[in-house]
Design an enzyme around this catalytic site. Structure first.
Site, PDB file in Angstrom:
ATOM      1  N   ASN A 120       0.876  -1.165   0.000  1.00 48.51           N
ATOM      2  CA  ASN A 120       0.000   0.000   0.000  1.00 48.51           C
ATOM      3  C   ASN A 120       0.915   1.216   0.000  1.00 48.51           C
ATOM      4  O   ASN A 120       1.456   1.601   1.031  1.00 48.51           O
ATOM      5  CB  ASN A 120      -0.873  -0.048   1.253  1.00 48.51           C
ATOM      6  CG  ASN A 120      -1.863   1.105   1.286  1.00 48.51           C
ATOM      7  OD1 ASN A 120      -1.785   2.027   0.487  1.00 48.51           O
ATOM      8  ND2 ASN A 120      -2.784   1.042   2.246  1.00 48.51           N
ATOM      9  N   ARG A 145      -2.427  -2.034  -3.663  1.00 51.55           N
ATOM     10  CA  ARG A 145      -3.656  -1.277  -3.452  1.00 51.55           C
ATOM     11  C   ARG A 145      -3.615  -0.062  -4.381  1.00 51.55           C
ATOM     12  O   ARG A 145      -2.653   0.706  -4.361  1.00 51.55           O
ATOM     13  CB  ARG A 145      -3.721  -0.797  -2.007  1.00 51.55           C
ATOM     14  CG  ARG A 145      -4.929   0.053  -1.779  1.00 51.55           C
ATOM     15  CD  ARG A 145      -4.903   0.712  -0.426  1.00 51.55           C
ATOM     16  NE  ARG A 145      -6.118   1.481  -0.264  1.00 51.55           N
ATOM     17  CZ  ARG A 145      -6.200   2.565   0.489  1.00 51.55           C
ATOM     18  NH1 ARG A 145      -5.154   2.982   1.161  1.00 51.55           N
ATOM     19  NH2 ARG A 145      -7.336   3.227   0.591  1.00 51.55           N
ATOM     20  N   HIS A 171     -12.827   2.961   0.179  1.00 48.57           N
ATOM     21  CA  HIS A 171     -12.790   1.909   1.216  1.00 48.57           C
ATOM     22  C   HIS A 171     -13.430   0.616   0.717  1.00 48.57           C
ATOM     23  O   HIS A 171     -13.922  -0.192   1.501  1.00 48.57           O
ATOM     24  CB  HIS A 171     -13.550   2.311   2.505  1.00 48.57           C
ATOM     25  CG  HIS A 171     -13.094   3.566   3.153  1.00 48.57           C
ATOM     26  ND1 HIS A 171     -13.958   4.490   3.700  1.00 48.57           N
ATOM     27  CD2 HIS A 171     -11.848   4.062   3.359  1.00 48.57           C
ATOM     28  CE1 HIS A 171     -13.269   5.487   4.209  1.00 48.57           C
ATOM     29  NE2 HIS A 171     -11.983   5.258   4.013  1.00 48.57           N
ATOM     30  N   ARG A 188     -12.352  15.542   8.095  1.00 51.24           N
ATOM     31  CA  ARG A 188     -13.175  15.925   6.936  1.00 51.24           C
ATOM     32  C   ARG A 188     -14.621  16.159   7.377  1.00 51.24           C
ATOM     33  O   ARG A 188     -15.139  15.402   8.195  1.00 51.24           O
ATOM     34  CB  ARG A 188     -13.150  14.821   5.873  1.00 51.24           C
ATOM     35  CG  ARG A 188     -11.850  14.740   5.114  1.00 51.24           C
ATOM     36  CD  ARG A 188     -11.775  13.501   4.250  1.00 51.24           C
ATOM     37  NE  ARG A 188     -10.903  12.494   4.823  1.00 51.24           N
ATOM     38  CZ  ARG A 188     -10.767  11.252   4.364  1.00 51.24           C
ATOM     39  NH1 ARG A 188     -11.466  10.847   3.326  1.00 51.24           N
ATOM     40  NH2 ARG A 188      -9.955  10.413   4.944  1.00 51.24           N
ATOM     41  N   GLU A 197      -7.866  -5.252   5.245  1.00 48.72           N
ATOM     42  CA  GLU A 197      -7.769  -4.886   3.837  1.00 48.72           C
ATOM     43  C   GLU A 197      -6.608  -5.611   3.156  1.00 48.72           C
ATOM     44  O   GLU A 197      -6.706  -6.000   1.995  1.00 48.72           O
ATOM     45  CB  GLU A 197      -7.616  -3.362   3.713  1.00 48.72           C
ATOM     46  CG  GLU A 197      -8.931  -2.671   4.038  1.00 48.72           C
ATOM     47  CD  GLU A 197      -8.795  -1.198   4.346  1.00 48.72           C
ATOM     48  OE1 GLU A 197      -8.363  -0.875   5.475  1.00 48.72           O
ATOM     49  OE2 GLU A 197      -9.110  -0.380   3.491  1.00 48.72           O
TER      50      GLU A 197
END
Ligand code: ADP
Length: 394
Positions: free
Chosen positions: A7, A90, A179, A238, A381
């Site tokens: 990743n 990823r 995601h 955010r 993940e």
């Protein structure tokens, strides 16, 4: 077969070596502060937990350091780079070009590059990781696993924005979703657990970034993040949903420039903007001490999630289970409780004792008479990337 999962972020590379099909984690680690004076390498195996500090000029150097550790005669886990069968990368944005995991070719790299305009902070770094890994593992297969792929099943009514059609047809402005690897992983775990012939579930990923997906029979039908990972839930820094006219007000009345607006809404808003903290553990601790801003931020956070649950139950015309996952979803009994209280209308009844238990396994935290199941499922993940890469070549 050994699968190296990579990743590659803007200043870091996370990696795991996973043996498939046994799903055995052989080693994991993180290279941080790439490009800074003092780079940091963490490397963990069954018998080692190493932290090194050294300058790491760029991703090429970072990945070379990882390979050196993997091959190290004492601390290493492989003898030769050919012991890696697949490198699974990823990739954050697959645009509309990729609905599935894909073997990397020149054409695929070119497409990932073209899509970079949609994810300028992520795709160029992901691509960099691919190019460097191709050179370091010349005999391994390289696979790209896209965060957006799980959302290719969104129906048009959910993925389109009500803006002029040409912006969709000529400029690809639509909901992409993010995601996806996590939502897919916990969806499959939930469906194995629930053993239903048909299913309507909502997966709630609450980490630093937060998102929700409505999933019917294993396929996503709606999702809270949009064209970028900004929409929907209140996140660490955010804002999630806001009236877009606030942007114009900030610019025309308060004199912000667009960079400042962007920084404000993506890095200074959310839980941080409301409380001064972005780590939920700090916010919960302050709320317990009576901090009003923190109490309100927790209430707002949970309220937003509740509203999306309501919307998705309507979208699916039913609900069998909601699934909490990621750092906050797996660990914060406070958020889960706030989300699930006063949700009788949806048949959601939380068991307070089960909600407070800890476990790294899948667990059901609803009361026995709750019509809707409430599940906590740890996401993974990296394992999902390894599984998809393995399935691609078998
Ligand atoms: P990322 O999106 O970076 O992968 P994570 O899934 O690791 O993020 O989630 C990070 C969030 O999880 C942080 O806000 C952190 O406060 C929260 N978190 C981690 N452990 C706990 C805990 N025990 N209780 C409450 N929140 C937690």
């Amino acid at each position: 077969m050994n699968i190296l999962v990579i990743n590659s972020g803007s200043s870091s590379i996370k990696f795991q070596l996973i043996q498939m099909p046994s799903e055995t984690l052989v080693c994991s680690g993180l290279v941080e502060r790439i490009g800074e004076k003092d780079g940091i390498i963490n490397y963990i195996t069954d018998s080692n937990n190493i932290k090194l500090t050294c300058p790491i000029k760029n991703h090429n150097v970072g990945l070379k350091r990882i390979v050196e550790l993997l091959l190290d005669p004492e601390k290493g886990v492989i003898e030769n780079t050919d012991d890696i069968g697949i490198v699974g990368h990823r990739v954050v944005h697959g645009g509309n070009s990729f609905s599935n995991t894909t073997l990397i070719s020149e054409d695929v790299k070119q497409k990932i590059k073209e899509i970079s305009a949609l994810a300028p902070l992520h795709n160029p770094n992901n691509l960099e990781g691919i190019v460097v890994a191709e050179a370091l593992f010349p005999n391994a297969k390289q696979a790209a696993i896209f965060d957006t792929a799980f959302f290719q099943t969104l129906p048009e009514k959910a993925k389109r924005y009500a803006i002029p059609n040409s912006l969709y047809t000529d400029h690809n402005i639509q909901v992409y979703g993010f995601h996806g690897t996590s939502h897919k992983y916990v969806t499959e775990k939930a469906l194995q657990y629930l053993k239903l012939k048909t299913s309507k579930i909502i997966t709630i990923h609450l980490g630093n970034g937060c998102s929700m997906t409505a999933v019917v029979n294993g396929k996503s039908v709606d999702h809270s993040l949009g064209f970028t990972p900004s929409n929907g839930l209140i996140m660490g820094t955010r804002s999630g949903d806001i009236d877009h006219a606030i942007v114009f007000y900030l610019v025309t009345v308060l004199g912000f420039d667009l960079d400042k607006v962007n920084t404000l809404l993506t890095k200074e808003s959310g839980m941080l903007g409301l409380t001064g903290y972005n780590d939920l553990r700090d916010i919960q601790a302050q709320a317990e001490k009576g901090n009003k801003d923190c109490k309100l931020a927790l209430a707002m956070n949970a309220y937003r999630i509740k509203k999306y649950i309501g919307a998705y139950v309507a979208a699916m015309n039913g609900i069998d289970a909601i699934v909490f996952t990621a750092g906050i979803g797996e660990n914060s009994s406070v958020i889960r409780q706030l989300v699930c209280e006063d949700m009788d209308v949806f048949g959601i009844h939380l068991d307070a004792v089960k909600n407070n238990l800890r476990s790294s396994n899948i667990r059901e935290i609803n009361t026995t008479d709750s019509k809707t199941k409430v599940l906590v499922i740890p996401t993974n993940e990296e394992l999902e990337i390894a599984k998809q890469a393995y399935e691609l070549v078998h």
